[in-house]
Design an enzyme around this catalytic site. Structure first.
Site, PDB file in Angstrom:
ATOM      1  N   GLY A  67     112.165  21.831 -79.301  1.00  0.00           N
ATOM      2  CA  GLY A  67     110.796  22.261 -78.198  1.00  0.00           C
ATOM      3  C   GLY A  67     111.329  23.028 -77.228  1.00  0.00           C
ATOM      4  N   ALA A  68     112.206  23.240 -76.410  1.00  0.00           N
ATOM      5  CA  ALA A  68     112.888  23.647 -75.430  1.00  0.00           C
ATOM      6  C   ALA A  68     113.088  25.606 -75.204  1.00  0.00           C
ATOM      7  CB  ALA A  68     114.528  23.633 -75.592  1.00  0.00           C
ATOM      8  N   GLY A  89     107.823  24.010 -71.664  1.00  0.00           N
ATOM      9  CA  GLY A  89     107.586  22.834 -71.083  1.00  0.00           C
ATOM     10  C   GLY A  89     109.007  21.924 -70.028  1.00  0.00           C
ATOM     11  N   ILE A  90     108.937  20.553 -70.524  1.00  0.00           N
ATOM     12  CA  ILE A  90     110.043  19.529 -71.166  1.00  0.00           C
ATOM     13  C   ILE A  90     110.756  19.960 -71.232  1.00  0.00           C
ATOM     14  CG2 ILE A  90     109.823  16.766 -71.301  1.00  0.00           C
ATOM     15  CD1 ILE A  90     106.847  16.171 -71.435  1.00  0.00           C
ATOM     16  N   GLY A  91     110.851  20.668 -73.099  1.00  0.00           N
ATOM     17  CA  GLY A  91     111.881  20.340 -73.319  1.00  0.00           C
ATOM     18  C   GLY A  91     112.698  21.499 -72.562  1.00  0.00           C
ATOM     19  N   SER A 131     104.816   8.680 -75.654  1.00  0.00           N
ATOM     20  CA  SER A 131     103.826   8.857 -74.304  1.00  0.00           C
ATOM     21  C   SER A 131     103.624   7.640 -74.157  1.00  0.00           C
ATOM     22  CB  SER A 131     103.087  10.352 -75.020  1.00  0.00           C
ATOM     23  OG  SER A 131     101.528  10.052 -74.354  1.00  0.00           O
ATOM     24  N   TYR A 136      97.300  11.917 -82.437  1.00  0.00           N
ATOM     25  CA  TYR A 136      98.428  11.581 -81.466  1.00  0.00           C
ATOM     26  C   TYR A 136      99.137  10.354 -81.184  1.00  0.00           C
ATOM     27  CZ  TYR A 136     100.947  13.054 -77.629  1.00  0.00           C
ATOM     28  OH  TYR A 136     101.892  13.982 -76.116  1.00  0.00           O
TER      29      TYR A 136
HETATM   30  N1  NAP Z   1     102.979  17.277 -71.329  1.00  0.00           N
HETATM   31  C1  NAP Z   1     102.249  15.707 -71.149  1.00  0.00           C
HETATM   32  O1  NAP Z   1     101.683  15.448 -69.942  1.00  0.00           O
HETATM   33  C2  NAP Z   1     103.036  14.848 -72.149  1.00  0.00           C
HETATM   34  C3  NAP Z   1     102.815  13.593 -71.661  1.00  0.00           C
HETATM   35  C4  NAP Z   1     103.152  12.624 -72.423  1.00  0.00           C
HETATM   36  C5  NAP Z   1     104.252  12.918 -73.719  1.00  0.00           C
HETATM   37  N2  NAP Z   1     104.484  14.153 -73.904  1.00  0.00           N
HETATM   38  C6  NAP Z   1     106.054  14.754 -74.919  1.00  0.00           C
HETATM   39  O2  NAP Z   1     106.279  15.434 -74.889  1.00  0.00           O
HETATM   40  C7  NAP Z   1     106.804  16.569 -75.478  1.00  0.00           C
HETATM   41  C8  NAP Z   1     106.644  17.533 -74.743  1.00  0.00           C
HETATM   42  O3  NAP Z   1     105.796  18.438 -74.780  1.00  0.00           O
HETATM   43  P1  NAP Z   1     105.132  19.798 -73.355  1.00  0.00           P
HETATM   44  O4  NAP Z   1     104.736  18.599 -72.940  1.00  0.00           O
HETATM   45  O5  NAP Z   1     106.101  20.310 -72.747  1.00  0.00           O
HETATM   46  O6  NAP Z   1     104.281  20.466 -73.754  1.00  0.00           O
HETATM   47  P2  NAP Z   1     104.931  21.544 -74.983  1.00  0.00           P
HETATM   48  O7  NAP Z   1     105.203  22.789 -73.479  1.00  0.00           O
HETATM   49  O8  NAP Z   1     103.666  22.357 -75.666  1.00  0.00           O
HETATM   50  O9  NAP Z   1     106.061  22.084 -75.755  1.00  0.00           O
HETATM   51  C9  NAP Z   1     106.346  20.843 -76.706  1.00  0.00           C
HETATM   52  C10 NAP Z   1     107.413  22.034 -77.745  1.00  0.00           C
HETATM   53  O10 NAP Z   1     107.584  22.077 -78.969  1.00  0.00           O
HETATM   54  C11 NAP Z   1     107.630  22.947 -79.677  1.00  0.00           C
HETATM   55  N3  NAP Z   1     106.911  22.545 -80.943  1.00  0.00           N
HETATM   56  C12 NAP Z   1     105.640  23.374 -81.894  1.00  0.00           C
HETATM   57  N4  NAP Z   1     105.063  22.400 -82.950  1.00  0.00           N
HETATM   58  C13 NAP Z   1     106.781  22.591 -82.761  1.00  0.00           C
HETATM   59  C14 NAP Z   1     107.497  23.338 -84.758  1.00  0.00           C
HETATM   60  N5  NAP Z   1     106.380  23.136 -85.154  1.00  0.00           N
HETATM   61  N6  NAP Z   1     108.406  23.042 -84.518  1.00  0.00           N
HETATM   62  C15 NAP Z   1     109.487  22.462 -83.688  1.00  0.00           C
HETATM   63  N7  NAP Z   1     108.884  22.975 -82.684  1.00  0.00           N
HETATM   64  C16 NAP Z   1     107.573  22.469 -82.199  1.00  0.00           C
HETATM   65  C17 NAP Z   1     106.363  23.704 -78.895  1.00  0.00           C
HETATM   66  O11 NAP Z   1     107.079  25.073 -78.923  1.00  0.00           O
HETATM   67  P3  NAP Z   1     105.601  26.066 -78.822  1.00  0.00           P
HETATM   68  O12 NAP Z   1     106.859  26.812 -77.643  1.00  0.00           O
HETATM   69  O13 NAP Z   1     106.238  27.644 -79.957  1.00  0.00           O
HETATM   70  O14 NAP Z   1     104.781  26.451 -79.112  1.00  0.00           O
HETATM   71  C18 NAP Z   1     107.189  23.640 -77.547  1.00  0.00           C
HETATM   72  O15 NAP Z   1     108.471  24.438 -77.128  1.00  0.00           O
HETATM   73  C19 NAP Z   1     106.176  16.406 -76.142  1.00  0.00           C
HETATM   74  O16 NAP Z   1     106.388  15.333 -77.264  1.00  0.00           O
HETATM   75  C20 NAP Z   1     104.620  16.213 -76.140  1.00  0.00           C
HETATM   76  O17 NAP Z   1     103.948  14.885 -76.734  1.00  0.00           O
HETATM   77  C21 NAP Z   1     103.693  15.633 -72.762  1.00  0.00           C
END
Ligand code: NAP
Length: 319
Positions: free
Chosen positions: A40-41, A44-46, A169, A191
Protein backbone atom coordinates in the site's frame (compact mmCIF):
# COMPACT_ATOMS: atom_id res chain seq x y z
CA UNK A 1 -19.28 34.86 18.03
CA UNK A 2 -17.45 34.09 21.33
CA UNK A 3 -18.57 30.48 21.03
CA UNK A 4 -16.96 30.22 17.58
CA UNK A 5 -13.76 31.79 18.88
CA UNK A 6 -13.61 29.25 21.71
CA UNK A 7 -14.05 26.36 19.28
CA UNK A 8 -11.22 27.70 17.12
CA UNK A 9 -8.97 28.10 20.19
CA UNK A 10 -9.75 24.55 21.38
CA UNK A 11 -9.12 23.06 17.93
CA UNK A 12 -5.88 25.01 17.53
CA UNK A 13 -4.76 23.78 20.95
CA UNK A 14 -5.43 20.19 19.84
CA UNK A 15 -3.41 20.79 16.68
CA UNK A 16 -0.50 22.26 18.68
CA UNK A 17 -0.69 19.38 21.18
CA UNK A 18 -0.63 16.86 18.30
CA UNK A 19 2.36 18.61 16.72
CA UNK A 20 4.27 18.56 20.01
CA UNK A 21 3.42 14.97 20.95
CA UNK A 22 3.95 13.36 17.52
CA UNK A 23 6.84 10.90 17.71
CA UNK A 24 9.72 11.32 15.24
CA UNK A 25 12.27 8.77 14.10
CA UNK A 26 15.66 10.46 14.61
CA UNK A 27 17.64 7.24 14.14
CA UNK A 28 19.91 7.68 11.09
CA UNK A 29 20.40 4.01 10.13
CA UNK A 30 21.48 3.58 6.50
CA UNK A 31 19.47 0.89 4.69
CA UNK A 32 21.81 0.18 1.73
CA UNK A 33 21.81 -3.51 0.89
CA UNK A 34 18.51 -4.06 2.70
CA UNK A 35 15.57 -5.41 0.73
CA UNK A 36 12.30 -3.86 1.89
CA UNK A 37 8.68 -4.50 0.84
CA UNK A 38 6.06 -1.85 1.66
CA UNK A 39 2.45 -2.76 0.90
CA UNK A 40 0.00 0.00 0.00
CA UNK A 41 2.84 2.39 -0.81
CA UNK A 42 0.90 4.13 -3.58
CA UNK A 43 -0.19 6.89 -1.18
CA UNK A 44 -0.71 7.98 2.41
CA UNK A 45 1.42 6.54 5.19
CA UNK A 46 2.83 3.77 2.95
CA UNK A 47 4.18 6.20 0.37
CA UNK A 48 5.91 8.33 3.01
CA UNK A 49 7.36 5.22 4.65
CA UNK A 50 8.71 3.98 1.32
CA UNK A 51 10.10 7.42 0.44
CA UNK A 52 12.11 7.64 3.67
CA UNK A 53 13.46 4.09 3.33
CA UNK A 54 14.47 4.85 -0.26
CA UNK A 55 16.27 7.99 0.97
CA UNK A 56 18.23 5.72 3.29
CA UNK A 57 19.32 3.58 0.32
CA UNK A 58 17.05 0.53 0.67
CA UNK A 59 16.25 -1.72 -2.27
CA UNK A 60 12.54 -1.12 -2.25
CA UNK A 61 9.56 -3.04 -3.57
CA UNK A 62 6.34 -1.07 -3.81
CA UNK A 63 3.50 -3.60 -3.47
CA UNK A 64 0.11 -2.25 -4.45
CA UNK A 65 -3.00 -3.11 -6.41
CA UNK A 66 -2.97 -0.38 -9.04
CA UNK A 67 -0.31 -0.63 -11.76
CA UNK A 68 -0.73 3.03 -12.56
CA UNK A 69 -0.46 4.27 -8.96
CA UNK A 70 2.37 1.84 -8.22
CA UNK A 71 4.49 2.93 -11.20
CA UNK A 72 3.72 6.58 -10.41
CA UNK A 73 4.94 6.09 -6.81
CA UNK A 74 8.14 4.47 -8.10
CA UNK A 75 8.82 7.36 -10.51
CA UNK A 76 8.16 9.92 -7.77
CA UNK A 77 10.41 8.20 -5.23
CA UNK A 78 13.25 7.70 -7.73
CA UNK A 79 13.00 11.37 -8.76
CA UNK A 80 13.11 12.66 -5.18
CA UNK A 81 15.72 10.27 -3.74
CA UNK A 82 17.80 9.43 -6.86
CA UNK A 83 17.71 5.84 -5.55
CA UNK A 84 17.13 3.67 -8.64
CA UNK A 85 16.68 0.40 -6.77
CA UNK A 86 12.94 0.88 -6.46
CA UNK A 87 10.37 -1.18 -8.30
CA UNK A 88 6.71 -2.09 -8.33
CA UNK A 89 5.25 -5.56 -8.02
CA UNK A 90 1.50 -5.97 -8.33
CA UNK A 91 -0.29 -7.09 -5.16
CA UNK A 92 -4.05 -7.12 -4.70
CA UNK A 93 -4.81 -8.22 -1.18
CA UNK A 94 -8.44 -8.99 -2.07
CA UNK A 95 -7.12 -12.00 -4.00
CA UNK A 96 -5.21 -14.81 -2.29
CA UNK A 97 -4.08 -15.87 -5.77
CA UNK A 98 -2.52 -12.43 -6.23
CA UNK A 99 -0.74 -12.74 -2.86
CA UNK A 100 0.76 -16.09 -3.88
CA UNK A 101 1.74 -14.68 -7.29
CA UNK A 102 3.43 -11.68 -5.64
CA UNK A 103 5.50 -14.01 -3.45
CA UNK A 104 6.55 -16.08 -6.48
CA UNK A 105 7.58 -12.94 -8.36
CA UNK A 106 9.56 -11.63 -5.42
CA UNK A 107 11.26 -15.00 -4.86
CA UNK A 108 12.27 -15.10 -8.53
CA UNK A 109 14.33 -11.93 -8.14
CA UNK A 110 15.36 -11.70 -4.49
CA UNK A 111 16.91 -14.29 -2.19
CA UNK A 112 16.22 -12.49 1.07
CA UNK A 113 13.87 -9.97 2.58
CA UNK A 114 15.11 -7.69 5.37
CA UNK A 115 11.94 -5.77 6.17
CA UNK A 116 8.29 -6.42 5.36
CA UNK A 117 5.95 -3.54 6.13
CA UNK A 118 2.30 -4.62 6.13
CA UNK A 119 0.84 -1.16 5.68
CA UNK A 120 -2.01 -1.51 3.14
CA UNK A 121 -5.45 -1.15 4.62
CA UNK A 122 -8.96 0.01 3.89
CA UNK A 123 -12.29 0.82 5.46
CA UNK A 124 -15.01 -0.89 3.43
CA UNK A 125 -18.47 0.55 3.99
CA UNK A 126 -20.23 -2.36 2.24
CA UNK A 127 -20.17 -6.00 3.34
CA UNK A 128 -18.89 -7.28 -0.03
CA UNK A 129 -16.93 -10.51 -0.25
CA UNK A 130 -13.82 -11.26 -2.27
CA UNK A 131 -13.36 -14.01 -4.86
CA UNK A 132 -12.09 -16.12 -1.92
CA UNK A 133 -15.42 -15.76 -0.09
CA UNK A 134 -13.92 -13.55 2.62
CA UNK A 135 -15.21 -10.13 3.74
CA UNK A 136 -13.27 -7.54 1.76
CA UNK A 137 -11.99 -5.48 4.72
CA UNK A 138 -11.02 -8.63 6.62
CA UNK A 139 -8.97 -9.84 3.67
CA UNK A 140 -7.30 -6.49 2.82
CA UNK A 141 -6.44 -5.58 6.40
CA UNK A 142 -5.68 -8.93 7.88
CA UNK A 143 -5.99 -12.23 5.97
CA UNK A 144 -4.12 -11.08 2.85
CA UNK A 145 -1.23 -9.72 4.96
CA UNK A 146 -1.38 -12.89 7.11
CA UNK A 147 -0.85 -15.11 4.06
CA UNK A 148 1.75 -12.76 2.58
CA UNK A 149 3.79 -12.72 5.78
CA UNK A 150 3.68 -16.47 6.33
CA UNK A 151 4.76 -17.14 2.73
CA UNK A 152 7.62 -14.65 3.06
CA UNK A 153 9.02 -16.12 6.29
CA UNK A 154 11.64 -18.25 4.45
CA UNK A 155 12.99 -15.08 2.74
CA UNK A 156 12.91 -13.20 6.06
CA UNK A 157 14.86 -16.07 7.64
CA UNK A 158 17.46 -15.74 4.89
CA UNK A 159 18.01 -12.10 5.88
CA UNK A 160 17.86 -12.57 9.67
CA UNK A 161 18.08 -10.41 11.69
CA UNK A 162 15.02 -9.14 9.84
CA UNK A 163 11.74 -7.44 10.64
CA UNK A 164 8.00 -7.56 10.07
CA UNK A 165 6.14 -4.33 10.76
CA UNK A 166 2.34 -4.45 10.99
CA UNK A 167 0.34 -1.23 10.78
CA UNK A 168 -2.63 -1.56 13.13
CA UNK A 169 -4.67 1.18 14.80
CA UNK A 170 -5.92 2.33 18.19
CA UNK A 171 -9.27 1.00 16.94
CA UNK A 172 -8.01 -2.50 17.80
CA UNK A 173 -9.25 -1.74 21.33
CA UNK A 174 -12.85 -2.04 20.13
CA UNK A 175 -12.30 -5.19 18.07
CA UNK A 176 -13.41 -8.77 18.58
CA UNK A 177 -12.44 -11.98 16.80
CA UNK A 178 -15.88 -13.53 17.28
CA UNK A 179 -17.84 -14.15 14.04
CA UNK A 180 -15.04 -12.49 12.10
CA UNK A 181 -16.15 -13.50 8.63
CA UNK A 182 -19.90 -13.61 9.30
CA UNK A 183 -20.82 -10.21 7.90
CA UNK A 184 -22.93 -9.48 10.97
CA UNK A 185 -20.73 -6.59 12.16
CA UNK A 186 -21.16 -3.04 10.88
CA UNK A 187 -18.27 -1.58 8.88
CA UNK A 188 -16.69 0.37 11.75
CA UNK A 189 -16.82 -2.67 14.05
CA UNK A 190 -15.45 -4.77 11.22
CA UNK A 191 -12.50 -2.37 10.74
CA UNK A 192 -11.79 -2.52 14.48
CA UNK A 193 -11.90 -6.33 14.34
CA UNK A 194 -9.30 -6.44 11.57
CA UNK A 195 -7.02 -4.10 13.52
CA UNK A 196 -7.28 -6.32 16.62
CA UNK A 197 -6.38 -9.25 14.35
CA UNK A 198 -3.24 -7.30 13.28
CA UNK A 199 -2.00 -7.03 16.87
CA UNK A 200 -2.95 -10.59 17.89
CA UNK A 201 -1.27 -11.92 14.73
CA UNK A 202 1.95 -9.95 15.39
CA UNK A 203 2.17 -11.35 18.89
CA UNK A 204 1.41 -14.93 17.80
CA UNK A 205 3.88 -14.77 14.90
CA UNK A 206 6.55 -13.31 17.20
CA UNK A 207 5.99 -16.27 19.56
CA UNK A 208 6.18 -18.79 16.70
CA UNK A 209 9.34 -17.21 15.28
CA UNK A 210 11.19 -16.85 18.58
CA UNK A 211 14.90 -17.59 18.10
CA UNK A 212 14.83 -17.15 14.30
CA UNK A 213 16.06 -13.54 14.33
CA UNK A 214 12.81 -12.26 12.80
CA UNK A 215 11.21 -9.53 14.89
CA UNK A 216 7.51 -8.83 14.52
CA UNK A 217 5.92 -5.69 15.92
CA UNK A 218 2.70 -3.77 15.36
CA UNK A 219 1.93 -0.07 15.63
CA UNK A 220 -0.67 2.64 15.70
CA UNK A 221 0.25 5.53 13.37
CA UNK A 222 -2.23 7.89 15.09
CA UNK A 223 -4.92 9.87 13.30
CA UNK A 224 -3.49 10.70 9.91
CA UNK A 225 -4.80 12.84 7.07
CA UNK A 226 -4.96 10.25 4.27
CA UNK A 227 -7.56 8.89 1.88
CA UNK A 228 -8.45 6.12 4.37
CA UNK A 229 -11.53 7.99 5.62
CA UNK A 230 -12.71 8.95 2.16
CA UNK A 231 -16.36 8.11 1.84
CA UNK A 232 -19.19 8.64 -0.56
CA UNK A 233 -21.64 10.05 1.96
CA UNK A 234 -21.82 13.85 2.19
CA UNK A 235 -21.97 13.78 5.98
CA UNK A 236 -18.77 11.80 6.22
CA UNK A 237 -17.09 14.11 3.73
CA UNK A 238 -17.92 17.13 5.90
CA UNK A 239 -16.76 15.32 9.03
CA UNK A 240 -13.54 14.29 7.31
CA UNK A 241 -12.91 17.81 6.09
CA UNK A 242 -13.24 19.16 9.62
CA UNK A 243 -11.07 16.48 11.15
CA UNK A 244 -8.43 16.49 8.44
CA UNK A 245 -6.97 19.81 9.48
CA UNK A 246 -6.26 18.44 12.95
CA UNK A 247 -4.82 15.08 11.96
CA UNK A 248 -1.13 14.21 11.50
CA UNK A 249 0.34 14.63 8.02
CA UNK A 250 1.14 11.32 6.22
CA UNK A 251 4.84 12.07 6.76
CA UNK A 252 4.23 12.35 10.51
CA UNK A 253 2.02 9.25 10.41
CA UNK A 254 4.85 7.23 8.81
CA UNK A 255 7.35 7.87 11.62
CA UNK A 256 6.59 4.82 13.78
CA UNK A 257 6.67 2.46 10.75
CA UNK A 258 10.06 3.91 9.79
CA UNK A 259 11.28 3.65 13.39
CA UNK A 260 10.35 -0.04 13.58
CA UNK A 261 12.04 -0.71 10.24
CA UNK A 262 15.37 0.99 11.01
CA UNK A 263 15.88 1.47 14.73
CA UNK A 264 18.59 -0.46 16.57
CA UNK A 265 16.73 0.39 19.77
CA UNK A 266 14.23 -2.37 18.98
CA UNK A 267 16.80 -4.95 17.86
CA UNK A 268 15.71 -7.50 20.47
CA UNK A 269 12.07 -6.46 20.72
CA UNK A 270 9.37 -8.66 19.22
CA UNK A 271 5.63 -9.09 19.71
CA UNK A 272 5.18 -5.54 20.99
CA UNK A 273 2.95 -2.61 20.09
CA UNK A 274 4.25 0.90 19.35
CA UNK A 275 2.88 4.45 19.11
CA UNK A 276 4.77 7.67 18.36
CA UNK A 277 8.10 5.79 18.02
CA UNK A 278 7.77 4.41 21.54
CA UNK A 279 6.74 1.12 23.10
CA UNK A 280 3.10 1.37 24.06
CA UNK A 281 0.45 -0.78 25.66
CA UNK A 282 -1.96 -2.62 23.39
CA UNK A 283 -5.43 -3.29 24.83
CA UNK A 284 -5.96 -6.25 27.18
CA UNK A 285 -7.71 -8.09 24.31
CA UNK A 286 -4.48 -8.08 22.32
CA UNK A 287 -2.71 -9.93 25.15
CA UNK A 288 -5.09 -12.89 25.06
CA UNK A 289 -2.81 -15.76 23.95
CA UNK A 290 -5.72 -18.18 23.60
CA UNK A 291 -7.49 -15.76 21.24
CA UNK A 292 -4.27 -15.32 19.26
CA UNK A 293 -3.87 -19.09 18.84
CA UNK A 294 -7.56 -19.44 17.87
CA UNK A 295 -7.19 -16.61 15.35
CA UNK A 296 -4.15 -18.32 13.85
CA UNK A 297 -6.05 -21.53 13.17
CA UNK A 298 -9.10 -19.66 11.78
CA UNK A 299 -6.76 -17.71 9.49
CA UNK A 300 -4.86 -20.80 8.36
CA UNK A 301 -8.15 -22.35 7.36
CA UNK A 302 -9.59 -19.26 5.64
CA UNK A 303 -6.49 -18.68 3.47
CA UNK A 304 -6.16 -22.43 2.83
CA UNK A 305 -2.54 -22.56 3.92
CA UNK A 306 -1.12 -25.90 2.75
CA UNK A 307 1.01 -28.15 5.01
CA UNK A 308 3.96 -27.49 2.65
CA UNK A 309 3.57 -23.75 3.05
CA UNK A 310 3.41 -24.13 6.85
CA UNK A 311 6.52 -26.35 6.82
CA UNK A 312 8.45 -23.84 4.72
CA UNK A 313 7.54 -21.12 7.20
CA UNK A 314 8.33 -22.85 10.44
CA UNK A 315 11.01 -25.41 9.56
CA UNK A 316 14.48 -24.63 10.90
CA UNK A 317 16.10 -25.17 7.49
CA UNK A 318 16.87 -22.00 5.55
CA UNK A 319 15.97 -22.52 1.90
N1 NAP B 1 -5.06 7.29 8.37
C1 NAP B 1 -5.23 7.03 9.65
O1 NAP B 1 -5.65 7.89 10.45
C2 NAP B 1 -4.91 5.67 10.18
C3 NAP B 1 -5.09 5.44 11.55
C4 NAP B 1 -4.79 4.19 12.05
C5 NAP B 1 -4.32 3.20 11.22
N2 NAP B 1 -4.17 3.45 9.89
C6 NAP B 1 -3.67 2.36 9.04
O2 NAP B 1 -2.61 2.83 8.25
C7 NAP B 1 -2.49 2.04 7.07
C8 NAP B 1 -2.29 2.93 5.87
O3 NAP B 1 -3.47 3.68 5.67
P1 NAP B 1 -3.49 5.17 5.14
O4 NAP B 1 -4.09 6.00 6.21
O5 NAP B 1 -2.19 5.56 4.58
O6 NAP B 1 -4.62 5.04 4.02
P2 NAP B 1 -4.54 5.21 2.41
O7 NAP B 1 -3.93 6.50 2.07
O8 NAP B 1 -5.93 4.94 1.97
O9 NAP B 1 -3.57 4.05 1.97
C9 NAP B 1 -3.96 2.71 1.99
C10 NAP B 1 -3.12 1.94 1.00
O10 NAP B 1 -3.59 0.58 1.00
C11 NAP B 1 -3.79 0.22 -0.37
N3 NAP B 1 -4.80 -0.81 -0.58
C12 NAP B 1 -6.13 -0.71 -0.41
N4 NAP B 1 -6.72 -1.84 -0.81
C13 NAP B 1 -5.75 -2.66 -1.26
C14 NAP B 1 -5.72 -3.96 -1.82
N5 NAP B 1 -6.83 -4.64 -2.05
N6 NAP B 1 -4.53 -4.50 -2.16
C15 NAP B 1 -3.38 -3.82 -1.99
N7 NAP B 1 -3.35 -2.57 -1.48
C16 NAP B 1 -4.51 -2.01 -1.12
C17 NAP B 1 -4.22 1.50 -1.03
O11 NAP B 1 -4.11 1.36 -2.45
P3 NAP B 1 -4.98 2.29 -3.43
O12 NAP B 1 -4.21 3.57 -3.51
O13 NAP B 1 -5.01 1.54 -4.70
O14 NAP B 1 -6.33 2.46 -2.80
C18 NAP B 1 -3.24 2.48 -0.41
O15 NAP B 1 -2.00 2.42 -1.05
C19 NAP B 1 -3.75 1.17 7.03
O16 NAP B 1 -3.44 -0.13 7.46
C20 NAP B 1 -4.68 1.84 8.02
O17 NAP B 1 -5.60 0.93 8.59
C21 NAP B 1 -4.45 4.66 9.35
Amino acid sequence: MWFLLWIIIVLLSIKIFNKLSTGRCYIDTVMSGKVVVVTGASGGIGFETALELARRGAKLIIACRSHEKGERAVRKIVKITKNKRIRFIHLDLTSLKSVRKFVEELKATEVKLDVLINNAGAICTTRDRTEDGILKDLQINYLGPYLLTVLLVPMLKNAAPSRVVVVSSSWHKFGTIEDLNSGKHGYIQSYANTKLCNVLFSKELARRLEGTGIEVNSLNPGQVNTSLYRSSTVLEKIRSLLLYSFFKTPEEGAQTSIYLAVSHECDQISGEYFEDCRLSKASYKAHDEEAAAKLWSISQELVKLTPDEMDACFSKVIS
